[in-house]
Design a protein around this motif. Sequence first.
Motif, PDB file in Angstrom:
ATOM      1  N   VAL A 196      18.547 -14.228  78.628  1.00  0.00           N
ATOM      2  CA  VAL A 196      19.382 -14.062  79.832  1.00  0.00           C
ATOM      3  C   VAL A 196      20.851 -14.258  79.465  1.00  0.00           C
ATOM      4  N   ASP A 197      21.136 -15.282  78.645  1.00  0.00           N
ATOM      5  CA  ASP A 197      22.512 -15.489  78.169  1.00  0.00           C
ATOM      6  C   ASP A 197      23.069 -14.205  77.566  1.00  0.00           C
ATOM      7  N   ILE A 229       9.950 -19.974  77.751  1.00  0.00           N
ATOM      8  CA  ILE A 229      10.973 -20.017  78.803  1.00  0.00           C
ATOM      9  C   ILE A 229      12.363 -20.269  78.201  1.00  0.00           C
ATOM     10  N   TYR A 233      21.725 -10.661  80.450  1.00  0.00           N
ATOM     11  CA  TYR A 233      21.736 -10.545  81.913  1.00  0.00           C
ATOM     12  C   TYR A 233      22.738 -11.458  82.601  1.00  0.00           C
ATOM     13  N   ASP A 234      23.531 -12.212  81.854  1.00  0.00           N
ATOM     14  CA  ASP A 234      24.436 -13.147  82.502  1.00  0.00           C
ATOM     15  C   ASP A 234      25.884 -12.719  82.271  1.00  0.00           C
ATOM     16  N   LYS A 266      13.412 -17.043  76.921  1.00  0.00           N
ATOM     17  CA  LYS A 266      13.808 -16.146  78.019  1.00  0.00           C
ATOM     18  C   LYS A 266      15.213 -16.480  78.510  1.00  0.00           C
ATOM     19  N   GLU A 267      15.516 -17.774  78.610  1.00  0.00           N
ATOM     20  CA  GLU A 267      16.850 -18.177  79.057  1.00  0.00           C
ATOM     21  C   GLU A 267      17.918 -17.753  78.049  1.00  0.00           C
ATOM     22  N   ARG A 268      17.596 -17.826  76.775  1.00  0.00           N
ATOM     23  CA  ARG A 268      18.556 -17.380  75.758  1.00  0.00           C
ATOM     24  C   ARG A 268      18.780 -15.875  75.850  1.00  0.00           C
TER      25      ARG A 268
END
Lengths: 271, 255
Positions: free
Chosen positions: B231-232, B224, B235-236, B227-229
């Motif tokens: 997203v950075d 997770i 997708y962000d 995944k957040e990295r």
Amino acid sequence: MTQTTAGRPTGEPAQRKQRAQITARTLRTDRWWLAPAITFAALASFLVYGLWAIFDKSYFVEPYIAPFSSPCLATSCPEGARFLGLAPFGDWWTLPPGILILGLPAGFRLTCYYYRKGYYRAFWLSPPACAVAEPHKKYTGETRLPLIIQNIHRYFFYGAVLIALVLTWDAVLALRDEHGAWGHFGLGTLILWINVVLIWSYTLSCHSCRHITAGRLNHFSKHPLRYKMWTFVSKLNRRHMLLAWLSMYSVMLADLYVRLVAKGIINFPLA
Amino acid sequence: MGYKAKFRVWRGEGGEGGLEDFVVEVNEGEVVLDVIHRLQATQAPDLAVRWNCKAGKCGSCSMEINGKPRLGCMTRMSTFSEDETITVTPMRTFPVIKDLVTDVSFNYQKAREIPSFTPPDNVKPGEYRMQQIDVERSQEFRKCIECFMCNNVCHVIRDHEENKPAFAGPRFLMRIAELDMHPYDVADRKDSAQEEHGLGYCNITKCCTEVCPEHIKITDNALIPMKERVVDRKYDPLVWLGNKIFKRPGSSASK
């Protein structure tokens, strides 16, 4: 210069092997189906309640407002129910006002890393349980539409923080009596405060929150304050599943309680 | 007190084979691997099983016991009732060489595809200075004993052989996370995690965490966060804009 860890082997194994040919979907002997069945029933009951509540008009009784309908942002809201006395959506909005803000908490839970596990297992059977074969012939996961949209989770987290602030304000207002005098503390006040504590705990235990506080850093030592925040969120994050369930049921019960008071079904003193 | 246990063991070569029934003696304090060894010694001398340390630290004796991926040496017989039939099969995701021994070369192939630790050019060996809090997060992942049960249980490849080329599996996505979190690693791991190693296939159903014998929180602490990295990076738009305005070249993670 980037290097790989080792050279490639000189050749493939002499003979291509196959997996063990076992036709049974699973050889597990425990009740692996119980957890997804409970998850299915619990989430389905929440959806059914939410659908009823969103169209139910008894969402406000001084000094309580039902969480599913807060903030109330349309002219159709009773005057005391309007968030900060405002009605930015005016009178053109004729549908139940709860629909206006439903997307934020719903999207937050729908894209939540824990709920994803829950409904991927319970509803989509992908997989229903560990080491139990899923029924789908093809699987692409979250690599393409529509599931790639799950990556939007952190924006729903920001929205969920706003909703938590609103619910906190509602709980503060619940410390007044029906005439607006401070010092009231009824059963509804207690229920709204318990709910708001659980909502904050769930919201702050979010994996995206953990990432934003400091998870994205590689040098914790250079950011001691953010590291402390990350440590705190990490402690909450370990209980993310528990908090997800507790907050889901607390918001449902708080909402139901306010509606029952508003309908006059619950009407004892200090209700 | 010993008793006679009913065992069903998968036997065969190259995928062809089936479950064979045995009745075998079990003594107090024994684990499943002990019973498999007794089968070898008394009834099936050609039964193949891979093992080494018998202490849960080498990761060799991965198998499926009553359908669950387990280490044979760490599964106590006392966890089963005496009248229970215990089914032992090889790991399902990998090809069988013989009986309980699988060909796990898929994992070695995936390991080779991950670029190794890449320090900055201006930092020489001996010059690394890291504080404990900077490295302890990735130290959890170093507990991995490479039993490959996480990759075995992951439905992405367990139920879909066709995904194997695109998906590295939890063990190696965790390796990528470990390197990406390293204070001195400068290689770009985020794009490759998503595009080359299949991080997007993971739907975080946590089976890898459930079966890990080292109790590594693979999903919560490696997959997770990774995944957040991603997203950075991908997708962000706010992070993208921040990187442009504040001229943070190359990386979304503040080093």
